[in-house]
Design an enzyme around this catalytic site. Structure first.
Site, PDB file in Angstrom:
ATOM      1  CB  SER A 143      -0.876   0.002   1.265  1.00 26.65           C
ATOM      2  OG  SER A 143      -1.511   1.256   1.457  1.00 26.65           O
ATOM      3  CE1 TYR A 156      -4.319  -2.070   5.089  1.00 29.78           C
ATOM      4  CE2 TYR A 156      -3.376   0.062   4.576  1.00 29.78           C
ATOM      5  CZ  TYR A 156      -3.922  -1.139   4.162  1.00 29.78           C
ATOM      6  OH  TYR A 156      -4.054  -1.401   2.815  1.00 29.78           O
TER       7      TYR A 156
END
Length: 267
Positions: A143, A156
């Site tokens: 990501s 995350y």
């Protein structure tokens, strides 16, 4: 065009979103696809059918909770018995947005378990087999949050930074395996920015609420804040990049993280 005839790809989290798009791209190049995800039988059957229609000579569903090491080991053994993963795409991931003071231990453990530990366990089991064959491709869907941080995403961001770092280590450890002729073994990350997937829906909904529930305005506001192109990516675009990374010509592309983020991480 990349020809993956005779190759088998395991794509985790491939019943929807980016994972499904990657699986379809690989299927279109002739790969057999091991489909994975936490899904109902109907969802699993639908994904297998869609991937088969995209061109996979064979597609089969494998069920494993990526927080469960025993389940991962069983899945990897089943895939090996099915033919072995020449290509491993780690896409399965979860996210919850909350501040550090709001997060609890169970949320941390779940996100790290799926997003980071799950990737470790599939790689440790797949990479030695790839080395034996002289060909292997590991593509970890990281990501932009493996490269930069945002508020309210501590577990995350930690998991994705970990995936990027761990991928570099694996790339170095397996860089000399195989040959140019065999294709070698490579380990890379793709780092999507805002992409039209289910995982961003809670953030879209929260932002849309600021505009009376207008989803388009919510997305535009998110893009304006982070992504200079002010365009979202389609999952198929991630699939196209993953397919290129599997090509023989990419044998010397290893240990890199490629953003698909409209300039987000260039700022």
């Amino acid at each position: 065009m990349t020809d993956l005839s005779g190759k088998t790809a395991l794509v985790t989290g491939s019943v929807q979103g980016i994972g499904l798009a990657v699986a379809k791209a690989l299927a279109g190049a002739g790969a057999r696809v091991a489909v994975h995800g936490l899904a109902t039988p109907e969802q699993a059957d639908a994904a297998v059918a869609e991937i088969s229609e995209a061109g996979a000579p064979e597609a089969r569903f494998f069920d494993a909770d990526m927080r469960d090491v025993t389940a991962i080991e069983r899945m990897m053994a089943d895939v090996e018995a099915w033919g072995g993963a020449d290509i491993l795409v780690n896409n399965a991931g979860i996210q919850k947005t909350a501040s550090l003071k709001e997060l609890d231990a169970s949320t941390w453990d779940a996100i790290i378990g799926v997003n980071l530990s799950g990737v470790f366990h599939t790689m440790r089991l797949a990479l030695p087999k790839m080395a034996d064959r002289g060909f292997g491709r590991v593509i970890n869907i990281a990501s932009v949050h493996g490269l930069v941080a945002s508020v309210n995403k501590a577990p995350y961001v930690a998991s994705k930074f970990g995936v990027v770092g761990m991928s570099k280590v694996a790339a170095l450890e397996f860089a000399a395996e195989g040959s140019k002729a065999s294709g070698g073994v490579t380990v890379n990350c793709i780092a999507p920015g805002w992409t039209e997937t289910a995982i961003i829906e809670p953030q879209v909904a929260a932002r849309a609420a600021l505009f009376g529930g207008d989803r388009d305005k919510g997305i535009a506001d998110l893009l304006k804040e982070k992504q200079p192109s002010q365009r979202t990516s389609d999952p198929s675009e991630i699939g196209a990049l993953a397919l290129w990374l599997c090509a023989p010509v990419a044998h010397n592309v290893t240990g890199v993280t490629i953003p698909v983020d409209g300039g987000w991480t260039a700022q």
